[in-house]
Write a protein that holds these residues in place. Structure first.
Motif, PDB file in Angstrom:
ATOM      1  N   LEU A  72      -6.637  -3.499  -0.460  1.00 47.38           N
ATOM      2  CA  LEU A  72      -6.659  -2.680  -1.684  1.00 47.38           C
ATOM      3  C   LEU A  72      -8.062  -2.113  -1.913  1.00 47.38           C
ATOM      4  CD1 LEU A  72      -4.522  -4.945  -4.063  1.00 47.38           C
ATOM      5  CD2 LEU A  72      -3.889  -2.652  -3.305  1.00 47.38           C
ATOM      6  N   TRP A 129      -8.196   1.127  -4.288  1.00 44.85           N
ATOM      7  CA  TRP A 129      -7.421   0.751  -5.479  1.00 44.85           C
ATOM      8  C   TRP A 129      -8.142  -0.284  -6.337  1.00 44.85           C
ATOM      9  CZ3 TRP A 129      -3.218   2.955  -7.458  1.00 44.85           C
ATOM     10  CH2 TRP A 129      -2.465   3.782  -6.644  1.00 44.85           C
ATOM     11  N   ARG A 181      -6.133  -8.204  -1.153  1.00 42.37           N
ATOM     12  CA  ARG A 181      -7.311  -7.758  -1.912  1.00 42.37           C
ATOM     13  C   ARG A 181      -8.217  -6.898  -1.034  1.00 42.37           C
ATOM     14  NH1 ARG A 181      -9.600 -12.576  -3.350  1.00 42.37           N
ATOM     15  NH2 ARG A 181      -8.479 -12.829  -5.308  1.00 42.37           N
ATOM     16  N   LEU A 207       0.840  -1.216   0.000  1.00 39.46           N
ATOM     17  CA  LEU A 207       0.000   0.000   0.000  1.00 39.46           C
ATOM     18  C   LEU A 207       0.871   1.261   0.000  1.00 39.46           C
ATOM     19  CD1 LEU A 207      -2.936  -0.917   2.409  1.00 39.46           C
ATOM     20  CD2 LEU A 207      -2.955  -0.825  -0.069  1.00 39.46           C
TER      21      LEU A 207
END
Ligand SMILES: C[S@@+](CC[C@H](N)C(=O)[O-])C[C@H]1O[C@@H](n2cnc3c(N)ncnc32)[C@H](O)[C@@H]1O
Length: 365
Positions: free
Chosen positions: A136, A141, A133, A92
């Motif tokens: 994100l 994202w 996942r 990140l």
């Protein structure tokens, strides 16, 4: 840490050839940079001098049009000291440092090289995908649901310590994890070589091209056919096959009534009943000799389309393929028809590349 490069996954042992291809293709298109590759690592990099060109390279080069790369990832960040304790946080942070190349990604894939060392990363990469996942998505994202129509984020672990972060566009990338399409060996095929032709049919031809090239009831010639793995693929699709080889062809193929076996030399054999729809060739021979033979069949209209292998030498493999294909392409260019030509080092190919040539009339193009 910011890093701007094209990362190409490839078969271990082919890093140098992949690097040569990237240098030549990107350089010719004005994307200047330098290659970095390490033998048997399973990947090669092409570092761009001008980071601003990264997005443009992605839209310009599709992996399907390249030879040795299995996947082409546009890398915009790298982590060279991955810490066990907070890998998600490090990814990140690395993402925070870069300008978002696309507002949001539709999916994420955590990958590793196709090597023995890479296999030791497989389990970790699978497990790591889940928390990554989630994080994100939370950070904005990733789309809330997987969306394969959008750019995909790739996190590539070269080792437990080094990872590269980049993206692909769905239209220009392989959809397969690691860029590898594994096919199941059909137990009734006479040889494992059958997977090479199936890989080419499935992964190199569009649906439209498949129905054109593989017409049920159509005619094919298979040069260097024995024991019959390639003929098996054609017979399975209802084609009549002239199988040319001095070896033995499987009885199971002969009993279909679709195969004629001729114990003859593939270099002098000519089709028995006039023009055939498809010529396939898997003879282990000099690349330029095979390319010349394929050219003769297409130029003289003995075959409409062709699929064949070029066996690779130990050295100068990229250059050898380019040389063989340049002379063949120049012969095809002189004809009235147009030809869609692809050359790929497929997952099921070893020391060879596969070429597909599909003919269309120039009006169709
Ligand atoms: C790699 S094997 C082909 C395997 C085959 N495609 C299959 O799927 O079972 C190569 C074959 O090419 C044949 N071959 C080599 N040179 C040839 C030639 N000049 N004419 C005909 N066949 C040839 C060999 O006898 C051998 O059976």
């Amino acid at each position: 840490m910011s890093d701007t490069s094209i990362l190409a996954y490839c078969r271990p042992g082919y890093e140098n050839d992949t690097a040569n291809e990237l240098t030549s293709r990107y350089g010719e298109a004005g994307f200047y940079g330098y290659p970095v590759s390490k033998k048997n690592s399973g990947f090669a990099h092409y570092h761009l001098y001008d980071a601003a060109q990264l997005e443009q390279t992605v839209t310009q080069f599709a992996v399907h049009d390249s030879i040795f790369p299995r996947q082409l990832v546009a890398v915009f960040a790298a982590i060279n000291d991955v810490e066990k304790e907070d890998r998600v946080g490090q990814v990140l942070d690395a993402l925070k440092e870069v300008e978002k190349p696309f507002s949001i990604f539709g999916a994420v894939d955590v990958e590793y090289p196709d090597t023995e060392e890479g296999k030791t990363l497989a389990k970790f990469c699978r497990k790591f995908t889940v928390p990554l996942r989630q994080a994100l998505r939370k950070a904005g994202w990733l789309t809330a649901k997987e969306n394969l129509g959008k750019p995909k984020l790739h996190i590539f672990f070269a080792s437990f310590e080094i990872c590269y972060i980049g993206f692909t566009l769905p239209s220009h990338a392989s959809r397969d994890h690691l860029g590898i399409c594994r096919l199941k060996f059909p137990s009734d095929s006479p040889s494992r070589s059958t997977l090479k032709l199936e890989d080419a049919l499935v992964n190199m031809l569009s649906n439209k091209q498949q129905s054109k090239v593989l017409r049920s009831g159509g005619r094919a010639v298979d040069l260097g056919a024995c024991p019959g793995g390639w003929t098996y693929q054609l017979v399975k699709r209802g084609m009549y096959v002239e199988a040319i080889d001095n070896g033995l062809i499987a009885d199971s193929l002969m009993s279909t009534g679709l195969v004629e076996h001729h114990a003859a030399d593939g270099f002098t054999y000519r089709p028995q009943f006039g023009r055939v729809d498809l010529l396939v060739c898997d003879m282990i021979e000099q690349p330029d000799r095979v390319a010349k033979l394929m050219g003769d069949w297409l130029v003289k209209h003995w075959a409409t389309h062709a699929i064949f292998n070029i066996k690779l030498p130990m050295k100068r493999r990229y250059e050898t393929v380019v040389e063989a294909m340049t002379s063949l392409n120049s012969r095809l260019d002189a004809l009235d028809d147009a030809f869609a030509v692809k050359v790929r080092h497929l997952y099921h190919d070893r020391d060879e590349v596969t070429v597909t040539i599909v003919r269309t009339s120039k009006d169709e193009v």
